[in-house]
Design a protein around this motif. Structure first.
Motif, PDB file in Angstrom:
ATOM      1  N   GLU A  19      40.666  34.706  46.184  1.00  0.00           N
ATOM      2  CA  GLU A  19      39.490  34.804  47.046  1.00  0.00           C
ATOM      3  C   GLU A  19      39.226  36.273  47.342  1.00  0.00           C
ATOM      4  OE1 GLU A  19      37.644  32.323  47.979  1.00  0.00           O
ATOM      5  OE2 GLU A  19      38.887  30.540  47.589  1.00  0.00           O
ATOM      6  N   THR A  20      37.985  36.721  47.100  1.00  0.00           N
ATOM      7  CA  THR A  20      37.599  38.106  47.353  1.00  0.00           C
ATOM      8  C   THR A  20      36.248  38.122  48.071  1.00  0.00           C
ATOM      9  OG1 THR A  20      36.174  38.645  45.463  1.00  0.00           O
ATOM     10  CG2 THR A  20      38.549  38.548  45.044  1.00  0.00           C
ATOM     11  N   TRP A  40      54.761  48.149  40.713  1.00  0.00           N
ATOM     12  CA  TRP A  40      53.406  47.848  41.154  1.00  0.00           C
ATOM     13  C   TRP A  40      52.780  46.726  40.326  1.00  0.00           C
ATOM     14  CZ3 TRP A  40      51.918  53.710  41.293  1.00  0.00           C
ATOM     15  CH2 TRP A  40      52.393  54.265  42.493  1.00  0.00           C
ATOM     16  N   PRO A  41      51.839  45.991  40.896  1.00  0.00           N
ATOM     17  CA  PRO A  41      51.226  44.858  40.196  1.00  0.00           C
ATOM     18  C   PRO A  41      50.293  45.304  39.072  1.00  0.00           C
ATOM     19  CG  PRO A  41      50.182  45.185  42.324  1.00  0.00           C
ATOM     20  CD  PRO A  41      51.348  46.132  42.276  1.00  0.00           C
ATOM     21  N   ALA A  42      49.937  44.343  38.224  1.00  0.00           N
ATOM     22  CA  ALA A  42      49.025  44.604  37.109  1.00  0.00           C
ATOM     23  C   ALA A  42      47.950  43.527  37.070  1.00  0.00           C
ATOM     24  CB  ALA A  42      49.791  44.626  35.782  1.00  0.00           C
ATOM     25  N   LEU A  43      46.768  43.916  36.635  1.00  0.00           N
ATOM     26  CA  LEU A  43      45.619  43.014  36.538  1.00  0.00           C
ATOM     27  C   LEU A  43      45.066  43.084  35.123  1.00  0.00           C
ATOM     28  CD1 LEU A  43      43.460  41.161  37.762  1.00  0.00           C
ATOM     29  CD2 LEU A  43      42.308  43.213  38.638  1.00  0.00           C
ATOM     30  N   GLY A 107      46.430  44.101  44.842  1.00  0.00           N
ATOM     31  CA  GLY A 107      47.277  45.237  45.189  1.00  0.00           C
ATOM     32  C   GLY A 107      47.756  45.239  46.621  1.00  0.00           C
ATOM     33  N   GLU A 108      46.993  44.622  47.509  1.00  0.00           N
ATOM     34  CA  GLU A 108      47.347  44.623  48.927  1.00  0.00           C
ATOM     35  C   GLU A 108      47.675  46.033  49.424  1.00  0.00           C
ATOM     36  OE1 GLU A 108      50.583  41.764  48.836  1.00  0.00           O
ATOM     37  OE2 GLU A 108      49.241  40.204  49.598  1.00  0.00           O
ATOM     38  N   GLY A 109      46.840  46.978  49.034  1.00  0.00           N
ATOM     39  CA  GLY A 109      47.039  48.355  49.463  1.00  0.00           C
ATOM     40  C   GLY A 109      47.795  49.225  48.487  1.00  0.00           C
ATOM     41  N   GLU A 110      48.470  48.607  47.505  1.00  0.00           N
ATOM     42  CA  GLU A 110      49.207  49.367  46.488  1.00  0.00           C
ATOM     43  C   GLU A 110      48.305  49.644  45.288  1.00  0.00           C
ATOM     44  OE1 GLU A 110      53.859  48.172  46.544  1.00  0.00           O
ATOM     45  OE2 GLU A 110      52.497  46.770  45.549  1.00  0.00           O
ATOM     46  N   PRO A 111      48.614  50.701  44.512  1.00  0.00           N
ATOM     47  CA  PRO A 111      47.903  50.909  43.249  1.00  0.00           C
ATOM     48  C   PRO A 111      48.151  49.745  42.285  1.00  0.00           C
ATOM     49  CG  PRO A 111      49.087  52.885  43.906  1.00  0.00           C
ATOM     50  CD  PRO A 111      49.569  51.781  44.804  1.00  0.00           C
ATOM     51  N   VAL A 112      47.190  49.493  41.427  1.00  0.00           N
ATOM     52  CA  VAL A 112      47.253  48.383  40.472  1.00  0.00           C
ATOM     53  C   VAL A 112      47.037  48.914  39.062  1.00  0.00           C
ATOM     54  CG1 VAL A 112      46.181  46.205  39.752  1.00  0.00           C
ATOM     55  CG2 VAL A 112      46.382  46.740  42.190  1.00  0.00           C
ATOM     56  N   HIS A 113      47.862  48.467  38.131  1.00  0.00           N
ATOM     57  CA  HIS A 113      47.651  48.776  36.719  1.00  0.00           C
ATOM     58  C   HIS A 113      46.517  47.899  36.186  1.00  0.00           C
ATOM     59  CE1 HIS A 113      51.309  51.211  36.450  1.00  0.00           C
ATOM     60  NE2 HIS A 113      51.918  50.266  37.159  1.00  0.00           N
ATOM     61  N   LYS A 134      42.386  51.627  43.717  1.00  0.00           N
ATOM     62  CA  LYS A 134      43.602  52.425  43.539  1.00  0.00           C
ATOM     63  C   LYS A 134      44.211  52.044  42.187  1.00  0.00           C
ATOM     64  CE  LYS A 134      45.226  53.173  48.288  1.00  0.00           C
ATOM     65  NZ  LYS A 134      46.363  52.934  49.209  1.00  0.00           N
ATOM     66  N   ALA A 135      43.846  52.773  41.152  1.00  0.00           N
ATOM     67  CA  ALA A 135      44.323  52.457  39.803  1.00  0.00           C
ATOM     68  C   ALA A 135      45.617  53.207  39.526  1.00  0.00           C
ATOM     69  CB  ALA A 135      43.279  52.803  38.759  1.00  0.00           C
ATOM     70  N   ALA A 136      46.687  52.453  39.248  1.00  0.00           N
ATOM     71  CA  ALA A 136      47.949  53.074  38.862  1.00  0.00           C
ATOM     72  C   ALA A 136      47.884  53.582  37.437  1.00  0.00           C
ATOM     73  CB  ALA A 136      49.089  52.069  39.017  1.00  0.00           C
ATOM     74  N   SER A 137      47.099  52.891  36.598  1.00  0.00           N
ATOM     75  CA  SER A 137      46.900  53.292  35.210  1.00  0.00           C
ATOM     76  C   SER A 137      45.747  52.481  34.645  1.00  0.00           C
ATOM     77  CB  SER A 137      48.169  53.053  34.365  1.00  0.00           C
ATOM     78  OG  SER A 137      48.380  51.659  34.163  1.00  0.00           O
ATOM     79  N   LEU A 138      45.283  52.906  33.474  1.00  0.00           N
ATOM     80  CA  LEU A 138      44.222  52.196  32.757  1.00  0.00           C
ATOM     81  C   LEU A 138      44.656  52.003  31.317  1.00  0.00           C
ATOM     82  CD1 LEU A 138      41.308  51.106  32.332  1.00  0.00           C
ATOM     83  CD2 LEU A 138      40.630  53.485  31.854  1.00  0.00           C
TER      84      LEU A 138
END
Length: 292
Positions: A19-20, A40-43, A107-113, A134-138
């Motif tokens: 849900e967003t 960190w999480p990834a999407l 991410g809940e506030g954390e960077p996301v891959h 907040k992108a941890a990487s692309l």
């Protein structure tokens, strides 16, 4: 059209609804089966006519490497995520904003891959360029600098031309199903592919197809984005030519990984190699964040 090799959910992988503020999105969530999850999480974002199931073969491996969660989604109008009959909802920019909304929740506030496969790569670059995530990487997987070229360009043009003329039913019966059968795709996977394509929003399908055929080259803009980048593609990719993706990696100043033996869907065709390359890149990206 990506073809999953199996549909059984691996251990630790469950279907969820995210849900967003932009609406809800169907997803598969992979959590580590054991061990401490500190990464960190990834999407993961699928390509045109694809779905979250295109990542089934790598989800468990990616999560079990210590990642807190790995999420694969259906974009708006794809398979199990609903979408409106409004072309404006399916531009790369609009879909990129959707991904940003999902990333904020994941991410809940954390960077996301962020990873985009094929057309999904054109979408997630918009997410990064939009600057709201907040992108941890692309990671651009089997994607390109702009509009698709080569055999898949012709396939997309043919599909778009036929949809209003004969409808999806005829396209499936006369083209897509016979092609899948000729490739030896198992009956249960063919049944899934049929269910998936008919679940797509037709306006979304048309607009996404137009987007992949007309997307501008935004590599120079993306190169300026301060985020670690990876270009990953199959040795025999029949989407954007491998040499074009290699040139894109050079222009981006990105790491480049070529998956031996793979075509346009490395996560399906070479899951172990693909998962190992992603885990190594994501871990290194996080290390750079800590060091900086």
């Amino acid at each position: 059209m990506s073809t999953p090799r199996f549909l059984t959910l691996p251990p630790g992988v469950t279907p969820i609804r995210i849900e967003t503020p932009a609406g809800w999105f169907a997803a598969l969530e992979a959590l580590p089966v054991s061990g401490v999850a500190e990464r960190w999480p990834a999407l993961l974002v699928p390509g045109y006519t694809g779905s979250k199931e295109d990542f089934l073969a790598v989800l468990q491996s990616l999560a079990d490497a210590g990642r807190r969660r790995v999420i694969a989604i259906d974009m708006r109008g794809q398979y199990e995520t609903p979408g409106p009959d409004d072309p404006a909802a399916y531009t790369c920019a609009a879909l990129g904003a959707d991904v940003a909304a999902v990333a904020g929740v994941v991410g809940e506030g954390e960077p996301v891959h962020l990873l985009g496969h094929s057309f999904g790569g054109l979408v997630v670059r918009e997410t990064v360029l939009g600057g709201a995530t907040k992108a941890a990487s692309l990671t651009l997987m089997s994607s390109g600098p702009g509009a698709i070229v080569g055999p898949r360009e012709q396939a997309a043009r043919s599909l778009l031309g036929l949809v209003p003329e004969v409808g999806l039913e005829r396209i499936w019966e006369n083209h897509l199903e016979p092609e899948a059968m000729a490739q030896g795709v198992p009956d249960e996977i063919i049944a899934f592919l049929r269910k998936r394509i008919f679940a797509n929003n037709l306006v979304g399908m048309q607009t996404m197809g137009e987007q992949v055929l007309t997307a501008p080259d935004r590599v120079d803009e993306l190169a300026d984005a301060d985020v670690p980048k990876l270009v990953l593609y199959g040795e025999h990719d029949d989407g954007w030519p491998p040499h074009l993706q290699a040139e894109m990696a050079d222009r981006l100043g990105a790491e480049c990984v070529v998956v031996p033996g793979a075509l346009h869907s490395p996560a399906v065709e070479a899951p172990e190699t693909t998962a190992a390359a992603l885990t190594r890149f994501w871990n290194a990206s996080e290390h750079r964040f800590v060091q900086s």
